[in-house]
Enzyme design. Structure first.
Site, PDB file in Angstrom:
ATOM      1  N   GLY A  13      94.988  49.996  51.219  1.00 39.82           N
ATOM      2  CA  GLY A  13      94.060  51.086  51.492  1.00 39.82           C
ATOM      3  C   GLY A  13      94.822  52.384  51.672  1.00 39.82           C
ATOM      4  N   ASP A 147      83.846  51.559  67.658  1.00 39.36           N
ATOM      5  CA  ASP A 147      83.692  51.803  66.218  1.00 39.36           C
ATOM      6  C   ASP A 147      83.501  50.484  65.477  1.00 39.36           C
ATOM      7  OD1 ASP A 147      83.415  53.393  63.966  1.00 39.36           O
ATOM      8  OD2 ASP A 147      85.566  53.449  63.538  1.00 39.36           O
TER       9      ASP A 147
END
Length: 235
Positions: A13, A147
């Site tokens: 990523g 989150d």
């Protein structure tokens, strides 16, 4: 390329002046995931807040150091705030690194996106039980994530769930991780109404609300609403 004893593999990523790469420990031949922040490049960008990124990485390290081992929480392996990345050409770059357990199965968001519908009830239940067990464990250790979302729920080789990305997490002083908070952080579509309205909120409740949204998506294959509000039919 190498960072210390780690040989870097493919990129998993990318983000702001950062990458997540497979890192092979040359002493044990084990594979991990390494978050790499390129501080040399960041210094040349006026709009990049290097200090903020360092705070997030440092925060994640502190939380994972505090948490005892749990099968459904990603494990911290190593970190270095003054590392050198040596490229094949011999050029060195200053980097910050955090080495984590490698979850080879990817994240739950990509699985839902790939099938374009929800999981069957047994599969949704399987992952939700693992999620709730991990959340309870975090809260019992006075850590709230803040989150939780499908993109931060990874799968290991055996397709077991791993909660990841503790950059926005925090600790609380109460006995069950539910202290009153005011900082609005996280991802809007998983936030409870009080967070969206910039009111005080209870950390444990914010995590549990996000878990409810995740369960809805696991079963239905779509978000319950664009943003949460007290008037939403699904809430």
């Amino acid at each position: 390329s190498k960072v210390g004893k780690y040989l870097l593999g493919k990129t998993l990523g990318e983000g702001w002046n950062s990458k997540v790469k497979i890192a092979i420990d040359t002493e044990t031949n084990k594979q991990y995931a390494m978050k790499i922040m390129y501080t040399d490049d960041a210094k040349d960008q006026e709009d990049f807040d290097l200090r903020l990124f360092l705070i997030l990485m440092s925060n994640e390290v502190q939380r994972l150091q505090k948490l005892p081992t749990h099968p459904n929480i990603i494990q911290l392996v190593d970190y270095n705030w003054e590392a050198k990345l040596v490229q094949k050409s011999g050029i060195e770059k200053d980097v910050l690194t955090v080495v984590l357990e490698l979850a080879k199965g990817g994240d739950l968001f990509n699985y839902i996106f790939a099938i374009n519908k929800g999981f069957s009830e047994p599969i949704a239940r399987y992952y939700f039980i693992q999620l709730i067990n991990a959340i309870e464990f975090m809260h019992n250790n006075n850590v709230v994530h803040r989150d939780l979302k499908l993109e931060n729920l990874l799968l290991d080789d055996n397709y077991n769930l791993k909660i990841a990305d503790f950059g926005l997490s925090t600790t609380v002083e109460s006995s069950y991780g539910g202290g009153v908070m005011y900082t609005r952080v996280g991802t809007e579509r998983y936030m409870p109404p009080e967070m969206l309205e910039k009111n005080a909120y209870i950390g444990i409740c914010a995590d549990l609300f996000a878990a409810g949204v995740i369960l809805f998506v696991l079963v239905m294959g779509m978000m319950p609403t664009h943003k949460s509000a007290e008037s939403n039919d699904y809430l």
